[in-house]
Design a protein around this motif. Structure first.
Motif, PDB file in Angstrom:
ATOM      1  N   ARG A  31      30.572  35.271  30.545  1.00  0.00           N
ATOM      2  CA  ARG A  31      31.565  34.336  30.014  1.00  0.00           C
ATOM      3  C   ARG A  31      32.779  35.077  29.427  1.00  0.00           C
ATOM      4  O   ARG A  31      33.850  34.481  29.258  1.00  0.00           O
ATOM      5  CB  ARG A  31      30.935  33.423  28.967  1.00  0.00           C
ATOM      6  CG  ARG A  31      29.699  32.680  29.458  1.00  0.00           C
ATOM      7  CD  ARG A  31      29.469  31.403  28.690  1.00  0.00           C
ATOM      8  NE  ARG A  31      30.472  30.401  29.037  1.00  0.00           N
ATOM      9  CZ  ARG A  31      30.404  29.614  30.110  1.00  0.00           C
ATOM     10  NH1 ARG A  31      29.407  29.719  30.942  1.00  0.00           N
ATOM     11  NH2 ARG A  31      31.343  28.727  30.336  1.00  0.00           N
ATOM     12  N   LEU A  32      32.623  36.353  29.122  1.00  0.00           N
ATOM     13  CA  LEU A  32      33.734  37.110  28.548  1.00  0.00           C
ATOM     14  C   LEU A  32      34.870  37.325  29.541  1.00  0.00           C
ATOM     15  O   LEU A  32      35.977  37.707  29.152  1.00  0.00           O
ATOM     16  CB  LEU A  32      33.241  38.466  28.039  1.00  0.00           C
ATOM     17  CG  LEU A  32      32.321  38.425  26.823  1.00  0.00           C
ATOM     18  CD1 LEU A  32      31.790  39.819  26.516  1.00  0.00           C
ATOM     19  CD2 LEU A  32      33.045  37.859  25.610  1.00  0.00           C
ATOM     20  N   ALA A  33      34.613  37.075  30.824  1.00  0.00           N
ATOM     21  CA  ALA A  33      35.677  37.223  31.816  1.00  0.00           C
ATOM     22  C   ALA A  33      36.663  36.055  31.784  1.00  0.00           C
ATOM     23  O   ALA A  33      37.808  36.187  32.252  1.00  0.00           O
ATOM     24  CB  ALA A  33      35.067  37.351  33.216  1.00  0.00           C
ATOM     25  N   GLU A  34      36.240  34.920  31.234  1.00  0.00           N
ATOM     26  CA  GLU A  34      37.037  33.690  31.312  1.00  0.00           C
ATOM     27  C   GLU A  34      38.430  33.790  30.692  1.00  0.00           C
ATOM     28  O   GLU A  34      39.403  33.343  31.291  1.00  0.00           O
ATOM     29  CB  GLU A  34      36.260  32.533  30.674  1.00  0.00           C
ATOM     30  CG  GLU A  34      34.982  32.165  31.401  1.00  0.00           C
ATOM     31  CD  GLU A  34      34.200  31.085  30.684  1.00  0.00           C
ATOM     32  OE1 GLU A  34      34.688  30.578  29.653  1.00  0.00           O
ATOM     33  OE2 GLU A  34      33.103  30.743  31.150  1.00  0.00           O
ATOM     34  N   PHE A  75      37.232  48.322  33.263  1.00  0.00           N
ATOM     35  CA  PHE A  75      36.363  47.787  32.230  1.00  0.00           C
ATOM     36  C   PHE A  75      35.587  48.947  31.621  1.00  0.00           C
ATOM     37  O   PHE A  75      34.827  49.620  32.320  1.00  0.00           O
ATOM     38  CB  PHE A  75      35.416  46.740  32.811  1.00  0.00           C
ATOM     39  CG  PHE A  75      36.108  45.478  33.242  1.00  0.00           C
ATOM     40  CD1 PHE A  75      36.167  44.374  32.404  1.00  0.00           C
ATOM     41  CD2 PHE A  75      36.711  45.394  34.493  1.00  0.00           C
ATOM     42  CE1 PHE A  75      36.812  43.208  32.798  1.00  0.00           C
ATOM     43  CE2 PHE A  75      37.359  44.232  34.899  1.00  0.00           C
ATOM     44  CZ  PHE A  75      37.408  43.140  34.044  1.00  0.00           C
ATOM     45  N   LEU A  76      35.799  49.174  30.333  1.00  0.00           N
ATOM     46  CA  LEU A  76      35.229  50.337  29.667  1.00  0.00           C
ATOM     47  C   LEU A  76      34.256  49.924  28.571  1.00  0.00           C
ATOM     48  O   LEU A  76      34.589  49.116  27.709  1.00  0.00           O
ATOM     49  CB  LEU A  76      36.338  51.188  29.044  1.00  0.00           C
ATOM     50  CG  LEU A  76      37.017  52.243  29.918  1.00  0.00           C
ATOM     51  CD1 LEU A  76      38.152  52.901  29.137  1.00  0.00           C
ATOM     52  CD2 LEU A  76      36.016  53.288  30.368  1.00  0.00           C
ATOM     53  N   GLY A  92      26.080  48.159  31.055  1.00  0.00           N
ATOM     54  CA  GLY A  92      25.600  46.972  31.745  1.00  0.00           C
ATOM     55  C   GLY A  92      26.420  45.736  31.416  1.00  0.00           C
ATOM     56  O   GLY A  92      26.693  44.905  32.287  1.00  0.00           O
ATOM     57  N   ILE A  93      26.837  45.602  30.161  1.00  0.00           N
ATOM     58  CA  ILE A  93      27.664  44.462  29.763  1.00  0.00           C
ATOM     59  C   ILE A  93      29.024  44.541  30.439  1.00  0.00           C
ATOM     60  O   ILE A  93      29.547  43.546  30.946  1.00  0.00           O
ATOM     61  CB  ILE A  93      27.819  44.424  28.229  1.00  0.00           C
ATOM     62  CG1 ILE A  93      26.460  44.243  27.564  1.00  0.00           C
ATOM     63  CG2 ILE A  93      28.763  43.296  27.804  1.00  0.00           C
ATOM     64  CD1 ILE A  93      26.507  44.325  26.050  1.00  0.00           C
ATOM     65  N   ALA A  94      29.603  45.753  30.460  1.00  0.00           N
ATOM     66  CA  ALA A  94      30.906  45.933  31.107  1.00  0.00           C
ATOM     67  C   ALA A  94      30.825  45.595  32.593  1.00  0.00           C
ATOM     68  O   ALA A  94      31.738  44.956  33.149  1.00  0.00           O
ATOM     69  CB  ALA A  94      31.395  47.361  30.910  1.00  0.00           C
ATOM     70  N   GLU A  95      29.744  45.992  33.246  1.00  0.00           N
ATOM     71  CA  GLU A  95      29.583  45.699  34.666  1.00  0.00           C
ATOM     72  C   GLU A  95      29.449  44.197  34.904  1.00  0.00           C
ATOM     73  O   GLU A  95      29.997  43.661  35.884  1.00  0.00           O
ATOM     74  CB  GLU A  95      28.354  46.433  35.199  1.00  0.00           C
ATOM     75  CG  GLU A  95      28.546  47.937  35.288  1.00  0.00           C
ATOM     76  CD  GLU A  95      27.264  48.680  35.636  1.00  0.00           C
ATOM     77  OE1 GLU A  95      27.349  49.850  36.034  1.00  0.00           O
ATOM     78  OE2 GLU A  95      26.171  48.071  35.501  1.00  0.00           O
ATOM     79  N   THR A  96      28.756  43.511  34.014  1.00  0.00           N
ATOM     80  CA  THR A  96      28.607  42.060  34.159  1.00  0.00           C
ATOM     81  C   THR A  96      29.955  41.357  34.042  1.00  0.00           C
ATOM     82  O   THR A  96      30.278  40.451  34.817  1.00  0.00           O
ATOM     83  CB  THR A  96      27.642  41.512  33.089  1.00  0.00           C
ATOM     84  OG1 THR A  96      26.358  42.090  33.277  1.00  0.00           O
ATOM     85  CG2 THR A  96      27.531  39.996  33.180  1.00  0.00           C
ATOM     86  N   ASP A 127      32.062  42.111  37.186  1.00  0.00           N
ATOM     87  CA  ASP A 127      31.611  41.311  38.330  1.00  0.00           C
ATOM     88  C   ASP A 127      32.071  39.863  38.207  1.00  0.00           C
ATOM     89  O   ASP A 127      32.489  39.246  39.192  1.00  0.00           O
ATOM     90  CB  ASP A 127      30.084  41.356  38.436  1.00  0.00           C
ATOM     91  CG  ASP A 127      29.567  42.712  38.885  1.00  0.00           C
ATOM     92  OD1 ASP A 127      30.370  43.518  39.390  1.00  0.00           O
ATOM     93  OD2 ASP A 127      28.361  42.973  38.712  1.00  0.00           O
ATOM     94  N   ALA A 128      31.980  39.313  36.985  1.00  0.00           N
ATOM     95  CA  ALA A 128      32.404  37.926  36.776  1.00  0.00           C
ATOM     96  C   ALA A 128      33.915  37.776  36.949  1.00  0.00           C
ATOM     97  O   ALA A 128      34.390  36.744  37.437  1.00  0.00           O
ATOM     98  CB  ALA A 128      31.988  37.458  35.390  1.00  0.00           C
ATOM     99  N   TYR A 129      34.659  38.825  36.571  1.00  0.00           N
ATOM    100  CA  TYR A 129      36.119  38.768  36.713  1.00  0.00           C
ATOM    101  C   TYR A 129      36.531  38.851  38.185  1.00  0.00           C
ATOM    102  O   TYR A 129      37.505  38.244  38.599  1.00  0.00           O
ATOM    103  CB  TYR A 129      36.761  39.903  35.923  1.00  0.00           C
ATOM    104  CG  TYR A 129      38.263  39.794  35.835  1.00  0.00           C
ATOM    105  CD1 TYR A 129      38.858  38.846  35.003  1.00  0.00           C
ATOM    106  CD2 TYR A 129      39.084  40.617  36.596  1.00  0.00           C
ATOM    107  CE1 TYR A 129      40.238  38.715  34.935  1.00  0.00           C
ATOM    108  CE2 TYR A 129      40.466  40.509  36.526  1.00  0.00           C
ATOM    109  CZ  TYR A 129      41.036  39.552  35.701  1.00  0.00           C
ATOM    110  OH  TYR A 129      42.413  39.437  35.630  1.00  0.00           O
ATOM    111  N   GLY A 130      35.780  39.630  38.961  1.00  0.00           N
ATOM    112  CA  GLY A 130      36.028  39.705  40.392  1.00  0.00           C
ATOM    113  C   GLY A 130      37.021  40.755  40.827  1.00  0.00           C
ATOM    114  O   GLY A 130      37.493  40.737  41.975  1.00  0.00           O
TER     115      GLY A 130
END
Length: 281
Positions: free
Chosen positions: A141-144, A154-155, A163-167, A170-173
Protein backbone atom coordinates in the motif's frame (compact mmCIF):
# COMPACT_ATOMS: atom_id res chain seq x y z
CA UNK A 1 -18.71 -4.62 15.65
CA UNK A 2 -15.41 -2.72 15.42
CA UNK A 3 -14.03 -1.66 18.83
CA UNK A 4 -11.26 0.90 18.26
CA UNK A 5 -8.63 1.85 20.79
CA UNK A 6 -8.08 5.55 21.33
CA UNK A 7 -4.88 5.43 19.22
CA UNK A 8 -6.68 3.76 16.28
CA UNK A 9 -9.76 5.90 15.72
CA UNK A 10 -9.25 6.59 12.00
CA UNK A 11 -8.23 3.04 11.18
CA UNK A 12 -11.18 1.67 13.16
CA UNK A 13 -13.57 3.86 11.18
CA UNK A 14 -11.96 2.90 7.86
CA UNK A 15 -12.16 -0.79 8.74
CA UNK A 16 -15.83 -0.46 9.70
CA UNK A 17 -16.49 1.04 6.26
CA UNK A 18 -14.54 -1.70 4.49
CA UNK A 19 -16.37 -4.48 6.34
CA UNK A 20 -19.73 -2.71 6.52
CA UNK A 21 -19.84 -3.42 10.25
CA UNK A 22 -20.92 -1.06 13.04
CA UNK A 23 -18.28 1.09 14.72
CA UNK A 24 -18.42 1.30 18.50
CA UNK A 25 -18.11 4.67 20.20
CA UNK A 26 -15.89 3.76 23.13
CA UNK A 27 -16.43 5.85 26.25
CA UNK A 28 -13.63 6.33 28.78
CA UNK A 29 -14.05 7.21 32.44
CA UNK A 30 -11.04 8.39 34.43
CA UNK A 31 -10.64 8.25 38.18
CA UNK A 32 -8.78 10.40 40.67
CA UNK A 33 -6.10 7.77 41.29
CA UNK A 34 -5.15 7.70 37.59
CA UNK A 35 -7.07 4.57 36.68
CA UNK A 36 -9.47 4.51 33.75
CA UNK A 37 -12.28 2.30 32.45
CA UNK A 38 -13.75 1.86 28.98
CA UNK A 39 -17.42 1.30 28.16
CA UNK A 40 -19.43 0.48 25.02
CA UNK A 41 -23.14 0.88 25.94
CA UNK A 42 -24.47 -0.98 22.88
CA UNK A 43 -21.94 -3.84 22.92
CA UNK A 44 -23.16 -7.22 21.76
CA UNK A 45 -23.29 -9.51 18.75
CA UNK A 46 -21.55 -12.36 16.98
CA UNK A 47 -18.09 -10.85 16.47
CA UNK A 48 -16.03 -8.05 17.96
CA UNK A 49 -12.94 -6.81 16.15
CA UNK A 50 -10.72 -4.95 18.62
CA UNK A 51 -8.41 -2.59 16.72
CA UNK A 52 -5.75 -1.06 18.92
CA UNK A 53 -2.24 0.15 18.18
CA UNK A 54 -0.30 -0.32 21.41
CA UNK A 55 1.85 2.80 21.20
CA UNK A 56 2.05 3.31 24.97
CA UNK A 57 1.65 1.48 28.26
CA UNK A 58 -1.84 2.98 28.61
CA UNK A 59 -2.76 1.76 25.12
CA UNK A 60 -1.75 -1.77 26.16
CA UNK A 61 -4.05 -1.63 29.19
CA UNK A 62 -6.86 -0.14 27.11
CA UNK A 63 -6.52 -3.07 24.69
CA UNK A 64 -6.86 -5.57 27.53
CA UNK A 65 -9.97 -3.81 28.79
CA UNK A 66 -11.54 -3.78 25.32
CA UNK A 67 -10.83 -7.48 24.97
CA UNK A 68 -12.41 -8.25 28.34
CA UNK A 69 -15.48 -6.22 27.40
CA UNK A 70 -15.68 -8.04 24.07
CA UNK A 71 -15.37 -11.46 25.74
CA UNK A 72 -18.40 -10.68 27.88
CA UNK A 73 -20.65 -9.45 25.07
CA UNK A 74 -19.64 -11.15 21.82
CA UNK A 75 -19.39 -14.74 20.64
CA UNK A 76 -16.03 -14.25 18.87
CA UNK A 77 -13.20 -11.80 19.55
CA UNK A 78 -10.58 -10.90 16.96
CA UNK A 79 -7.73 -8.61 17.93
CA UNK A 80 -5.99 -6.44 15.34
CA UNK A 81 -2.62 -4.98 16.29
CA UNK A 82 -1.90 -2.31 13.68
CA UNK A 83 1.31 -1.60 15.58
CA UNK A 84 2.48 -3.89 18.37
CA UNK A 85 4.53 -2.15 21.01
CA UNK A 86 7.43 -4.13 22.51
CA UNK A 87 7.64 -6.31 19.38
CA UNK A 88 11.29 -5.32 18.96
CA UNK A 89 12.08 -6.76 22.40
CA UNK A 90 11.81 -10.28 21.03
CA UNK A 91 14.66 -11.72 23.11
CA UNK A 92 16.66 -11.02 26.24
CA UNK A 93 19.59 -8.95 25.02
CA UNK A 94 21.45 -9.14 28.34
CA UNK A 95 21.36 -11.37 31.40
CA UNK A 96 18.56 -10.53 33.81
CA UNK A 97 16.19 -9.08 31.18
CA UNK A 98 12.66 -10.24 30.30
CA UNK A 99 11.48 -11.07 26.81
CA UNK A 100 8.97 -8.24 26.73
CA UNK A 101 7.35 -9.29 23.45
CA UNK A 102 6.55 -12.66 25.01
CA UNK A 103 5.03 -11.06 28.10
CA UNK A 104 2.83 -8.81 25.95
CA UNK A 105 1.80 -11.67 23.65
CA UNK A 106 0.73 -13.84 26.57
CA UNK A 107 -1.40 -11.05 27.99
CA UNK A 108 -3.04 -10.30 24.64
CA UNK A 109 -3.71 -14.00 24.00
CA UNK A 110 -5.91 -14.36 27.08
CA UNK A 111 -8.65 -12.10 25.73
CA UNK A 112 -9.03 -13.10 22.10
CA UNK A 113 -9.68 -15.97 19.71
CA UNK A 114 -7.07 -14.87 17.17
CA UNK A 115 -4.66 -12.03 16.46
CA UNK A 116 -3.76 -10.15 13.29
CA UNK A 117 -0.64 -7.97 13.35
CA UNK A 118 0.43 -5.59 10.60
CA UNK A 119 4.10 -6.09 9.68
CA UNK A 120 5.53 -6.67 13.14
CA UNK A 121 9.24 -5.82 13.31
CA UNK A 122 10.06 -9.46 14.08
CA UNK A 123 7.53 -11.94 12.61
CA UNK A 124 9.05 -14.63 14.84
CA UNK A 125 7.04 -13.22 17.76
CA UNK A 126 4.20 -15.40 16.47
CA UNK A 127 5.56 -18.22 18.63
CA UNK A 128 4.84 -16.20 21.78
CA UNK A 129 1.07 -16.15 21.23
CA UNK A 130 -1.21 -18.82 22.64
CA UNK A 131 -3.89 -18.25 19.98
CA UNK A 132 -3.72 -18.27 16.16
CA UNK A 133 -1.49 -15.39 15.06
CA UNK A 134 -1.38 -13.98 11.53
CA UNK A 135 1.02 -11.45 10.03
CA UNK A 136 -0.68 -9.04 7.63
CA UNK A 137 1.70 -7.58 5.05
CA UNK A 138 0.50 -4.11 4.08
CA UNK A 139 3.76 -2.89 2.52
CA UNK A 140 2.34 -2.81 -1.00
CA UNK A 141 0.00 0.00 0.00
CA UNK A 142 3.00 2.32 0.42
CA UNK A 143 3.25 2.56 -3.37
CA UNK A 144 -0.12 4.34 -3.64
CA UNK A 145 0.80 7.94 -2.72
CA UNK A 146 4.09 8.08 -4.62
CA UNK A 147 4.23 10.61 -7.47
CA UNK A 148 5.00 9.73 -11.08
CA UNK A 149 8.65 8.64 -11.03
CA UNK A 150 10.57 7.60 -14.14
CA UNK A 151 13.16 5.14 -12.81
CA UNK A 152 13.09 5.31 -9.02
CA UNK A 153 15.54 3.56 -6.74
CA UNK A 154 13.82 1.98 -3.74
CA UNK A 155 16.29 1.88 -0.86
CA UNK A 156 16.02 0.07 2.46
CA UNK A 157 18.07 1.42 5.38
CA UNK A 158 19.66 -2.01 5.88
CA UNK A 159 19.61 -5.50 4.41
CA UNK A 160 16.94 -6.61 6.89
CA UNK A 161 14.36 -4.27 5.37
CA UNK A 162 15.06 -5.08 1.72
CA UNK A 163 11.96 -7.28 1.51
CA UNK A 164 9.69 -4.32 2.28
CA UNK A 165 11.46 -2.18 -0.34
CA UNK A 166 11.03 -4.94 -2.92
CA UNK A 167 7.32 -5.23 -2.14
CA UNK A 168 6.81 -1.48 -2.60
CA UNK A 169 8.85 -1.49 -5.81
CA UNK A 170 6.81 -4.37 -7.24
CA UNK A 171 3.54 -2.64 -6.31
CA UNK A 172 4.75 0.60 -7.90
CA UNK A 173 5.61 -1.22 -11.11
CA UNK A 174 8.86 0.54 -11.96
CA UNK A 175 12.37 1.05 -10.67
CA UNK A 176 14.88 -1.12 -8.83
CA UNK A 177 15.84 -1.97 -5.25
CA UNK A 178 18.90 -1.83 -3.05
CA UNK A 179 19.84 -1.34 0.59
CA UNK A 180 22.32 0.76 2.52
CA UNK A 181 25.53 -0.66 3.90
CA UNK A 182 27.41 0.89 6.80
CA UNK A 183 31.18 1.31 6.61
CA UNK A 184 33.22 2.22 9.68
CA UNK A 185 36.57 4.00 9.52
CA UNK A 186 38.38 2.35 12.40
CA UNK A 187 41.01 5.11 12.49
CA UNK A 188 38.50 7.93 12.99
CA UNK A 189 35.45 6.00 14.20
CA UNK A 190 33.27 7.66 11.53
CA UNK A 191 30.46 5.63 9.98
CA UNK A 192 29.28 6.23 6.42
CA UNK A 193 26.28 4.76 4.64
CA UNK A 194 26.15 3.98 0.94
CA UNK A 195 23.87 1.95 -1.31
CA UNK A 196 25.24 -1.59 -1.44
CA UNK A 197 25.39 -1.85 -5.21
CA UNK A 198 23.15 0.55 -7.11
CA UNK A 199 24.35 3.94 -8.28
CA UNK A 200 21.81 6.52 -7.02
CA UNK A 201 23.42 9.54 -8.73
CA UNK A 202 20.84 11.57 -10.62
CA UNK A 203 17.97 9.22 -9.76
CA UNK A 204 14.83 9.76 -7.73
CA UNK A 205 15.07 7.73 -4.53
CA UNK A 206 12.36 6.26 -2.29
CA UNK A 207 13.56 5.29 1.18
CA UNK A 208 11.43 2.45 2.60
CA UNK A 209 11.37 1.12 6.16
CA UNK A 210 8.97 -0.56 8.55
CA UNK A 211 9.35 1.97 11.38
CA UNK A 212 10.55 5.57 11.53
CA UNK A 213 11.05 6.40 15.20
CA UNK A 214 13.54 9.21 15.86
CA UNK A 215 14.24 9.91 12.18
CA UNK A 216 18.01 9.91 12.75
CA UNK A 217 18.77 7.00 10.41
CA UNK A 218 16.53 8.33 7.67
CA UNK A 219 17.81 11.91 7.88
CA UNK A 220 21.42 10.70 7.67
CA UNK A 221 20.55 8.62 4.62
CA UNK A 222 18.79 11.56 2.95
CA UNK A 223 21.73 13.86 3.58
CA UNK A 224 24.17 11.32 2.14
CA UNK A 225 22.03 10.80 -0.95
CA UNK A 226 21.98 14.53 -1.63
CA UNK A 227 25.77 14.55 -1.34
CA UNK A 228 25.76 11.93 -4.09
CA UNK A 229 23.76 14.23 -6.36
CA UNK A 230 20.45 12.38 -6.44
CA UNK A 231 17.23 13.99 -7.57
CA UNK A 232 14.32 14.11 -5.10
CA UNK A 233 14.27 11.80 -2.08
CA UNK A 234 11.00 10.45 -0.66
CA UNK A 235 10.32 8.48 2.53
CA UNK A 236 7.65 5.82 3.04
CA UNK A 237 7.15 3.71 6.14
CA UNK A 238 4.63 1.28 7.56
CA UNK A 239 4.71 2.50 11.15
CA UNK A 240 5.28 6.29 11.38
CA UNK A 241 6.16 6.65 15.05
CA UNK A 242 7.85 10.03 14.44
CA UNK A 243 8.87 10.66 18.03
CA UNK A 244 9.87 14.14 19.15
CA UNK A 245 11.39 16.12 16.24
CA UNK A 246 11.69 13.26 13.74
CA UNK A 247 9.62 15.00 11.05
CA UNK A 248 11.70 18.16 11.36
CA UNK A 249 14.89 16.14 10.96
CA UNK A 250 13.66 14.74 7.65
CA UNK A 251 12.63 18.18 6.43
CA UNK A 252 16.00 19.62 7.40
CA UNK A 253 17.74 16.80 5.51
CA UNK A 254 15.85 17.75 2.36
CA UNK A 255 13.10 15.16 1.95
CA UNK A 256 10.65 15.84 -0.88
CA UNK A 257 7.73 13.87 0.57
CA UNK A 258 6.88 11.63 3.51
CA UNK A 259 4.10 9.06 3.74
CA UNK A 260 3.12 6.49 6.35
CA UNK A 261 0.17 4.24 7.03
CA UNK A 262 -2.50 4.58 9.69
CA UNK A 263 -1.10 1.75 11.82
CA UNK A 264 0.15 4.67 13.91
CA UNK A 265 -1.96 7.77 13.39
CA UNK A 266 0.23 10.77 12.62
CA UNK A 267 -0.05 13.77 10.25
CA UNK A 268 1.83 11.74 7.59
CA UNK A 269 -0.57 8.75 7.83
CA UNK A 270 -2.05 9.20 4.36
CA UNK A 271 -2.26 5.48 3.53
CA UNK A 272 -4.83 3.20 5.17
CA UNK A 273 -4.16 -0.48 5.79
CA UNK A 274 -7.91 -1.08 6.25
CA UNK A 275 -8.46 -2.69 2.82
CA UNK A 276 -5.63 -5.18 3.43
CA UNK A 277 -6.92 -6.01 6.90
CA UNK A 278 -10.49 -6.40 5.63
CA UNK A 279 -9.33 -9.13 3.24
CA UNK A 280 -8.15 -11.19 6.20
CA UNK A 281 -11.23 -10.58 8.34
Amino acid sequence: MILPGSASQSLGAALADELDEPLAVVETQRFADGEFKVRVPDAGGERAVVVAATVSAEAHLELLQLQDLARAHFEEVVTVLPYMGYARQDRAFRDGEPVSARAVARAVSTGTDRVLAVNPHEPSIAEFFDVPFEVVDAAARLAEPLPDLADPLFLAPDEGAIGIAETVCDAYGAGSCDHFEKTRDYDTGDVTVEPAGADPDGREVVLVDDIVATGSTMSAAIARLHERGVADVYVTCLHPMFADNARAKLADAGVAGVWGTDTIERPVSDVSVAPTLAERL
